[in-house]
Design an enzyme around this catalytic site. Structure first.
Site, PDB file in Angstrom:
ATOM      1  CD  GLU A 148      -4.906  15.416   8.589  1.00  0.00           C
ATOM      2  OE1 GLU A 148      -6.103  16.554   7.618  1.00  0.00           O
ATOM      3  OE2 GLU A 148      -5.290  15.334   9.291  1.00  0.00           O
ATOM      4  CB  THR A 154       4.995  15.686   3.320  1.00  0.00           C
ATOM      5  OG1 THR A 154       4.509  15.841   2.876  1.00  0.00           O
ATOM      6  CG2 THR A 154       3.975  13.975   4.102  1.00  0.00           C
TER       7      THR A 154
END
Lengths: 249, 321, 396
Positions: free
Chosen positions: C376, C378
């Site tokens: 979602e 990094t």
């Protein structure tokens, strides 16, 4: 089927007990309060009986200060239809509290009035049976099984060494024990819906009664124990202690 | 002068255990002011009450009624109420039956009620009792004024030697409406003693690993020869390994045996609340850091599958002598 | 033994006082559900590498899926703070279970709600809320992770609908999903503005989900590859209001918001375990909690958790006011997950040798959080998003 459930607000059972200044009550700072765990069996029984009957009304009633309203809303979130807050200070004398509750329930047309078997704060264990007596209704306490058919209830309750079985006509008063059912959690939709359900507030005055709490203290700490040893090899030493020192065998 | 009525329990035509203890508590209250103790026995008629005088009853009131074959709360309440004006205090045992009965009597005679009382004293107009609250995490001292109904916890008072006459008096059961019909008692599956009544309680927890290993505890209980019961922690009751009637702890039963043996129980605070008033606590656990060792008088760190059979053998040996 | 006393959360700064009664009730109900249903099975699921499927009906019954969407679609209609608290409590149990709920709600129900037609909403949302349908979200590809605009999955318009081809990877719920939201380019592969979302029933010929084996993290979660080989869809499979890469990124902002709360939950679980252990573990004749080194560890943990809680709560309040910008969400996801990783690691260390056992939870959380750190967006990508927000200069 019209069912009343009488509810108490109690500290969470994991709460650490600290005695408040004055020495007759607990310090509520930081203590989380929940619906009395035994009352949850009563709530579940009421909801399930109404669901099974397909019609009726479930009402939750609580006596106490305004803080009990949150507890009542938890019952509404679980699925109870309507709440009544008997606004006033409960007495240390359970009989006076029972009178206030009986006065409200009387004439309400209830088929069943349910309680938890005890509240995990004062362990009074009396309100339900007293309400039944005041209303001259059949009563069984600490039930672990309840079946309703043809206007009669069949119940079971645990007694030492067995399970007592009994029957009575409705209307009746029961106090509920663990084992009766598995209470549901309030669903998220239930929590949102609780706000919109009928919620009555009725001021009551509860007499002081004949009971005074003189003090509340923490129990004496047990003296630190000791590890006798490791494994089966320690059994003889343990037996020596139990037989000769403690004299319990 | 405080006259006391002790309402005794009858099951299957015999007095329940704890009758002598209840009379001891009643005696203590009565003697404080030179009062008398009456024992009330509600039955169908054929109960042996010979021991009650020796246990401290000045009189034994026998109330016979056909409806008293099983516990009959409505008839018992009516009977107590018919004589209650003579007594300063009415005491019952804080058993399942006594706790059912006490609040009914209290409401009927308009008296305050105190449950699970561990100590009782009379001072002037006031009866002062001590009772555990918050699941034994605190002790409450309560003053009750006027006529009072008290449920005395089993184990709170040992039977006294001070014998009295125990004169037999028959009393009439007044008319009553039998609202609740107790039809009988189904014996629990275990056939063993109830944890709330036993002198020795052996409880098992998650450390047993599997419900079938409860047999180890049953064997140890059997070695005590009919004075031990098998209990369980909440974790294993919730997991379905044991009946909830066996559960010791906050949402189960509170026990005060002479000897409590916790096997494979880590000692969650809710469990400790139910057994901390035991006279002697023994813990057997593999994890030496388990909280149970903090309350145990004696602990053995080790594999319960080795320790428990060894203990069973040792108890058998002592009992055989 | 681990978890012998009930979990009561971590609340040093009276966060409860900042929550409404409903918000607290939601938090408590999910916490109780996690205690009763998830905690007894999570260890075994993790070791065996399987998602606890049997919990789906119970989660749906509680209303955990798409809980912040409106009641008319069978959802609970909660505010964003209550939604965040759900994620916090689920991740207190396990990141994999929180991931399941995040995907179902923020990545499947949210895009249908935001970009779907009325008909699509009426058909799919109640079915997803009730757990009758399980969804997954296909954006990432084997060669396009942090740069989803570069995707090469295509959707070609045909006479009677659409033809999808491509491969998606790292797809949570991919194997067990009954429906997928697939993002594909409807134009040239260099044209990110042609990205559109499609509702793809898993039963469509040419669609296959394949479990990704060998994971050392999120083991109680289904992570899969999805192959789309000439998948034919009707015309109305497209999400009509989806338009370009910003559409899936809006979904990710929703999911990241929940993750910011989830990280707090995992950290609270680890801190709670470490604190209890420190009090009970006796070494050199005293509890290890009486040593300065463990006290410093615990002090650091509590400080960081308290900061993260306040961050998540204010972000939630902003979101309810429509002011939770993607950069604000990035900051919270970046901070809170990184914080949770650090706390899980320190908790694992405090637990000593016992800390590597599945009976304790910190190492499972630590392993999970390494994925959460990476998915979602990094941690590094969120640094760049914030860098761009601060300087106005894109570094990616």
């Amino acid at each position: 089927m019209k069912i009343a459930v009488c509810l108490r607000r109690t500290p969470d059972t994991t709460a650490k007990i600290v005695i408040a200044a004055g020495g007759t009550s607990i310090d509520e700072t930081g203590v989380k309060f929940v619906p009395n765990p035994y009352d949850e069996y009563a709530i579940e029984a009421a909801i399930a009986l109404k669901e099974k009957a397909g019609a009726g009304e479930t009402v939750v009633v609580a006596l106490g200060a305004d803080s009990v309203q949150e507890t009542l809303r938890t019952a509404l979130a679980m699925g109870i239809d309507r709440a009544v807050h008997l606004q006033g200070n409960a007495s240390a004398d359970g009989l006076e509290n029972a009178r206030a509750l009986a006065d409200h329930v009387r004439g309400g047309g209830y088929d069943l009035v349910l309680f938890g078997k005890l509240a995990v704060d004062d362990y009074g264990q009396q309100t339900g049976a007293m309400v039944a007596e005041l209303l001259e209704l059949p009563c069984a306490t600490a039930i672990t099984m309840l079946e309703i058919a043809d206007g009669r209830a069949t119940v079971e309750r645990e007694v030492e060494g067995g399970v007592e079985q009994a029957t009575c006509a409705l209307p009746a008063v029961f106090t509920c024990d663990k084992g009766l059912n598995n209470p549901r959690l309030p669903s998220l939709k239930g929590i949102m819906a609780a706000r919109k359900k009928p919620f009555d507030i009725a001021p009551v005055t509860v007499a002081a009664g004949a009971v005074t709490v003189a003090s509340l203290v923490l129990p004496p700490e047990r003296a630190a124990g000791r590890i006798v040893g490791e494994g089966a090899a320690a059994v003889p030493a343990l037996m020596q202690l139990l037989v000769s020192d403690a004299k319990v065998i | 002068m405080a006259n006391v009525l002790a309402v005794l329990e009858v099951r299957n035509g015999a007095l329940r255990k704890g009758s002598a203890e209840l009379l001891a508590a009643a005696r203590r209250l009565a003697d404080a002011s030179g009062g008398t103790v009456d024992a009330l026995v509600c039955s169908t008629g054929a109960v042996n009450t010979d021991t009650l005088g020796a246990a401290g009853a000045d009189r034994v009131l026998s109330a016979s009624h056909a409806d008293f074959a099983n516990y009959c709360p409505d008839g018992t309440v009516a009977t107590v109420a018919s004589v209650s004006a003579q007594y300063r205090a009415i005491v019952v045992s804080a058993s399942a039956t006594g706790k059912d009965l006490a609040p009914r009597i209290a409401a009927r005679i308009n008296a305050p009620c105190a449950m699970d009382v561990t100590s009782v004293d009379l001072s002037g107009d006031t009866i002062r009792v001590v009772r555990p609250v918050y699941a034994g995490k605190a002790l409450q001292t309560v003053d009750l004024r006027g006529s009072t109904v008290i449920a005395v916890r089993p184990g709170a008072y040992a039977g006294l030697g001070a014998g009295k006459a125990g004169a037999n008096v028959s009393i009439t059961v007044p008319p009553f409406t039998k609202r609740l019909d107790v039809t009988g008692i189904r014996t629990a599956n275990t056939g063993l003693l109830d944890v709330a009544e036993a002198r020795v309680v052996i409880s098992g927890g998650r450390g047993l690993g599997d419900p079938k290993h409860f047999v180890l505890l049953e064997e140890l209980a059997a070695a005590f020869g009919g004075e031990a019961a098998v209990g369980a922690s909440r974790a294993v009751v919730d997991a379905g390994w044991a009946e909830h009637g066996a559960q010791v702890g906050q949402t189960g039963k509170t026990v005060a045996p002479e000897l409590y043996i916790a096997v494979g129980i880590s000692g969650a605070i809710q469990h400790l609340a139910g057994m901390r008033t035991a006279k002697v606590i023994v813990a057997i656990n593999r994890d030496k850091d388990a909280p149970i060792f903090k309350v145990a008088d004696y602990g053995i760190v080790g594999d319960l599958f080795e320790v428990v059979p060894a203990l069973t053998a040792a108890v058998k040996q002592v009992k055989a002598h | 033994m681990a978890g012998s006393a009930e979990y009561t959360g971590v609340d040093f700064y009276d966060m409860d006082g900042l929550l409404s009664e409903e918000e607290r009730a939601v938090r408590d109900t999910v916490r109780a559900w996690v205690d009763e249903h998830l905690m007894p099975v999570i260890g075994e699921c993790y070791i065996e590498g399987k998602f606890p499927k049997q919990l789906i009906p119970g989660m749906a019954e509680l209303g955990l899926f798409g809980a912040n969407l409106p009641e008319e679609y069978g959802c609970a209609g909660l505010n964003n703070v209550a939604y965040g608290l759900i994620m916090q409590e689920l991740e207190r149990g396990d990141s994999g279970i929180r991931s399941f709920a995040s995907v179902q709600g923020a990545l499947v129900m949210y895009p249908i709600f935001s970009f779907g037609s009325d008909q699509q909403k009426k058909h799919w949302l109640p079915r997803l809320a009730s757990g009758q349908e399980i969804g997954c979200f296909g954006l990432t590809e084997p060669d396009f992770g942090s740069n989803p605009s570069g995707m090469i999955t295509t959707a070609r318009e045909t006479a009677d609908g659409w033809l999808l081809n491509g491969v998606k990877m790292w797809i949570t719920n991919g194997s067990q999903a009954t429906v997928a939201i697939i993002w594909a380019k409807t134009g040239d592969v260099n044209d990110a503005s042609s990205i559109r979302g499609f509702i793809v029933p898993a039963s469509t010929p040419g669609y296959t989900g394949k479990d990704q084996k060998g994971k050392l993290s999120l083991r109680a979660s289904d992570t899969s590859e999805i192959h789309l080989a000439d998948v034919r869809l009707p015309k109305d499979a497209i999400l009509p209001k989806s338009a370009g890469i910003k559409s899936p990124l809006m979904c990710l902002t929703q999911a990241r918001y929940g993750i910011a709360w989830g990280g707090v939950g995992a950290a609270m679980a680890c801190y709670d375990e470490a604190r209890r252990y420190a009090l009970n573990r006796i070494m050199f004749g005293k509890p290890i909690g009486q040593t300065q080194i463990q006290q410093e560890r615990l002090a650091d943990m509590l400080t960081e958790i308290t900061k993260a809680q306040l961050l998540a709560l204010q972000l939630g309040r902003l979101k309810d006011q429509g002011k939770a910008t993607p950069a604000r969400v990035s900051l919270a996801k970046r901070n809170n997950v990184s914080m949770a990783c650090d706390i899980a690691r320190e908790a694992r260390r405090l637990l000593g040798a016992n800390g590597i056992l599945i009976e304790y939870h910190s190492m499972r959380h630590l392993a999970n959080l390494e994925s959460v750190y990476t998915y979602e967006g990094t941690h590094d990508m969120h640094s760049l998003i914030l860098g761009q927000e601060i300087t106005g200069l894109a570094a990616y």
